[in-house]
Write a protein that holds these residues in place. Structure first.
Motif, PDB file in Angstrom:
ATOM      1  N   VAL A 202       0.840  -1.203   0.000  1.00 50.54           N
ATOM      2  CA  VAL A 202       0.000   0.000   0.000  1.00 50.54           C
ATOM      3  C   VAL A 202       0.874   1.252   0.000  1.00 50.54           C
ATOM      4  O   VAL A 202       0.626   2.206  -0.753  1.00 50.54           O
ATOM      5  CB  VAL A 202      -0.958  -0.005   1.211  1.00 50.54           C
ATOM      6  CG1 VAL A 202      -1.656   1.342   1.349  1.00 50.54           C
ATOM      7  CG2 VAL A 202      -1.986  -1.116   1.069  1.00 50.54           C
ATOM      8  N   ARG A 203       1.888   1.276   0.834  1.00 47.33           N
ATOM      9  CA  ARG A 203       2.782   2.438   0.867  1.00 47.33           C
ATOM     10  C   ARG A 203       3.479   2.644  -0.477  1.00 47.33           C
ATOM     11  O   ARG A 203       3.601   3.766  -0.967  1.00 47.33           O
ATOM     12  CB  ARG A 203       3.821   2.273   1.979  1.00 47.33           C
ATOM     13  CG  ARG A 203       3.268   2.492   3.378  1.00 47.33           C
ATOM     14  CD  ARG A 203       4.416   2.658   4.371  1.00 47.33           C
ATOM     15  NE  ARG A 203       5.262   1.474   4.395  1.00 47.33           N
ATOM     16  CZ  ARG A 203       5.034   0.408   5.142  1.00 47.33           C
ATOM     17  NH1 ARG A 203       3.956   0.379   5.925  1.00 47.33           N
ATOM     18  NH2 ARG A 203       5.851  -0.620   5.121  1.00 47.33           N
ATOM     19  N   ARG A 204       3.917   1.530  -1.067  1.00 41.06           N
ATOM     20  CA  ARG A 204       4.588   1.625  -2.363  1.00 41.06           C
ATOM     21  C   ARG A 204       3.634   2.137  -3.433  1.00 41.06           C
ATOM     22  O   ARG A 204       4.015   2.965  -4.279  1.00 41.06           O
ATOM     23  CB  ARG A 204       5.148   0.259  -2.751  1.00 41.06           C
ATOM     24  CG  ARG A 204       5.829   0.220  -4.119  1.00 41.06           C
ATOM     25  CD  ARG A 204       6.984   1.182  -4.195  1.00 41.06           C
ATOM     26  NE  ARG A 204       7.626   1.120  -5.503  1.00 41.06           N
ATOM     27  CZ  ARG A 204       8.259   2.131  -6.060  1.00 41.06           C
ATOM     28  NH1 ARG A 204       8.361   3.303  -5.433  1.00 41.06           N
ATOM     29  NH2 ARG A 204       8.812   1.991  -7.246  1.00 41.06           N
ATOM     30  N   ALA A 205       2.402   1.675  -3.440  1.00 36.36           N
ATOM     31  CA  ALA A 205       1.422   2.146  -4.417  1.00 36.36           C
ATOM     32  C   ALA A 205       1.179   3.638  -4.271  1.00 36.36           C
ATOM     33  O   ALA A 205       1.071   4.368  -5.277  1.00 36.36           O
ATOM     34  CB  ALA A 205       0.114   1.372  -4.262  1.00 36.36           C
ATOM     35  N   ALA A 206       1.091   4.117  -3.046  1.00 39.31           N
ATOM     36  CA  ALA A 206       0.907   5.558  -2.830  1.00 39.31           C
ATOM     37  C   ALA A 206       2.088   6.340  -3.379  1.00 39.31           C
ATOM     38  O   ALA A 206       1.910   7.416  -3.986  1.00 39.31           O
ATOM     39  CB  ALA A 206       0.720   5.834  -1.340  1.00 39.31           C
ATOM     40  N   GLU A 207       3.295   5.821  -3.204  1.00 39.09           N
ATOM     41  CA  GLU A 207       4.491   6.494  -3.737  1.00 39.09           C
ATOM     42  C   GLU A 207       4.479   6.499  -5.262  1.00 39.09           C
ATOM     43  O   GLU A 207       4.812   7.504  -5.892  1.00 39.09           O
ATOM     44  CB  GLU A 207       5.749   5.790  -3.224  1.00 39.09           C
ATOM     45  CG  GLU A 207       5.960   5.926  -1.726  1.00 39.09           C
ATOM     46  CD  GLU A 207       7.034   4.994  -1.197  1.00 39.09           C
ATOM     47  OE1 GLU A 207       7.342   5.083   0.004  1.00 39.09           O
ATOM     48  OE2 GLU A 207       7.574   4.179  -1.988  1.00 39.09           O
ATOM     49  N   VAL A 208       4.094   5.379  -5.865  1.00 40.49           N
ATOM     50  CA  VAL A 208       4.022   5.294  -7.325  1.00 40.49           C
ATOM     51  C   VAL A 208       3.029   6.304  -7.868  1.00 40.49           C
ATOM     52  O   VAL A 208       3.293   6.989  -8.867  1.00 40.49           O
ATOM     53  CB  VAL A 208       3.632   3.859  -7.751  1.00 40.49           C
ATOM     54  CG1 VAL A 208       3.239   3.821  -9.227  1.00 40.49           C
ATOM     55  CG2 VAL A 208       4.767   2.898  -7.480  1.00 40.49           C
ATOM     56  N   ALA A 209       1.881   6.420  -7.224  1.00 41.40           N
ATOM     57  CA  ALA A 209       0.852   7.352  -7.700  1.00 41.40           C
ATOM     58  C   ALA A 209       1.347   8.787  -7.673  1.00 41.40           C
ATOM     59  O   ALA A 209       1.115   9.559  -8.612  1.00 41.40           O
ATOM     60  CB  ALA A 209      -0.411   7.206  -6.859  1.00 41.40           C
ATOM     61  N   VAL A 210       2.040   9.174  -6.615  1.00 37.12           N
ATOM     62  CA  VAL A 210       2.565  10.539  -6.521  1.00 37.12           C
ATOM     63  C   VAL A 210       3.629  10.775  -7.586  1.00 37.12           C
ATOM     64  O   VAL A 210       3.622  11.793  -8.294  1.00 37.12           O
ATOM     65  CB  VAL A 210       3.137  10.796  -5.110  1.00 37.12           C
ATOM     66  CG1 VAL A 210       3.887  12.125  -5.073  1.00 37.12           C
ATOM     67  CG2 VAL A 210       2.011  10.798  -4.078  1.00 37.12           C
TER      68      VAL A 210
END
Length: 378
Positions: A160-168
């Motif tokens: 989840v944290r990685r996905a949030a970073e990818v989106a940004v």
């Protein structure tokens, strides 16, 4: 207490009967109409299983069979489709000339595939982040929808944290089915999408001549589906009110632990075949509903889930380990040492109607790879 007739371990259990007096506003109108407008929409079956009613000592048992939902083998398509619809509608209103957008999500399998499917159908892009322990076949199914996939070596919370970073980093849109402070609107839309499932149950019970359920059992990961179930049943004036039971793997019982402590907490997640429920932290928007509206929570083993899946298959219901968790949890609650006290806590009698949410079909969750224990840091 015993977990069931064959297991001498103490049953992981928490009860709060006062939850039946709690009320909340209903889900917004229009969600069911949106789903009904989709070409692949049809209500999923609500199958009555008299043999389970006899085993569990209740009047009638119904299983909501989500093995084929909008062309996918799990309920997740309801939330993903509504959320993506809302995301794209808002984007078009703010920038009518906007081109395709990348939809990013972390997943244990079913949610990510649903986001990827919607992206493909609507000519958008998808990037799905997958934690360790998800079977390669599930990852391949996501990639087959045309999504880019990234696998991380940590548990679900790390994905989840990685996905949030990818989106940004990619100026993309995160479509995640868990919430945290500062990220709650889109997870809220996903929860709204699940309301269609509950409305179908109302109609199907009425068609079967069954009263309002006395018990609804729902498998829980971060708690988004359970939030939708609590919202549905706690916003209705039916009396007696339904008892709502959450079911988790013993290896990832974050809601049970949070209810026991009286506050949302992260837990250590471990190995489980119930990959879609292998989550270490409750969703921030789900937690207030779960704390106030759940009557009870129970945790089950992989063996409990496997037995339930096999029994459901014999009765004609296709179920993966996560979907079968509902039956495993009700068995744990209503049988074995201490069962009478748990029945009393749930307000159940010999004429009660029980509804079990079987959230995925057998094809949705291939055998899960072994996952070493990991501490959820959030």
């Amino acid at each position: 207490m015993r977990h069931n007739a064959s297991s001498p371990r103490a049953l992981p259990w928490s009860a709060r009967p006062a939850a039946r007096s709690w009320t909340c506003p209903p889900a917004p109108v229009g969600v069911r109409d949106f789903h009904a407008s989709l070409p692949a929409y049809a209500p999923t079956p609500l199958t009555e299983l008299p043999s389970l009613a006899a085993e569990l000592g209740v009047g009638r048992v119904f299983v909501k069979d989500e093995s084929c939902r909008l062309g996918l083998p799990a309920f997740k398509a309801l939330g993903a489709s509504w959320a993506v619809h809302r995301v794209l509608a808002q984007r078009a209103a703010e920038d009518p000339g906007a081109g395709p957008v990348t939809l990013v999500s972390a997943t244990d399998g079913n949610h990510g595939r649903a986001v990827a499917r919607m992206a493909r159908l609507l000519e958008q892009r998808a990037h799905i982040v997958v934690p360790r322990g998800v079977h390669p076949d599930a990852v391949a199914a996501i990639a087959a929808e045309g999504a880019e996939t990234t696998q991380v070596q940590g548990p679900y919370d790390e994905a989840v944290r990685r996905a949030a970073e990818v989106a940004v980093a990619a100026d993309a849109v995160l479509v995640q089915d868990t919430a945290w402070p500062g990220y709650e609107r889109i997870p809220g839309w996903i929860v709204e999408g699940y309301s269609t499932l509950c409305l179908e149950i109302d109609e199907q019970l009425a068609a079967a001549g069954a009263p309002t359920p006395g018990l609804v059992a729902v498998p829980v990961g971060v708690g988004s589906l359970a939030q939708a179930v609590v919202t549905h049943y706690r916003s209705r004036p039916a009396r007696p009110a339904a008892a709502l039971l959450s079911v988790e793997p013993e290896a990832a019982a974050c809601v049970l632990e949070s209810l026991t402590r009286g506050a949302p907490v992260g837990v250590t997640t471990g190995e489980t075949t119930m990959a879609g429920l292998n989550c270490g932290t409750p969703s921030s928007i789900a937690w207030p509903f779960l704390e106030a509206g759940l009557d009870a929570a129970v945790a089950v083993t992989d063996a409990d889930s496997a037995r339930a899946a096999a029994d459901l298959a014999e009765l004609g219901v296709s179920s993966g380990p996560c979907g079968a968790a509902a039956l495993a949890g009700v068995r744990a609650a209503l049988t074995g040492e201490g069962a009478e006290g748990r029945r009393t806590a749930l307000g159940l009698g010999p004429a009660s109607v029980a509804v079990l949410l079987c959230t995925e079909g057998a094809s949705a969750n291939p055998h899960t790879a072994a996952v070493p224990s990991a501490r959820s840091p959030r």
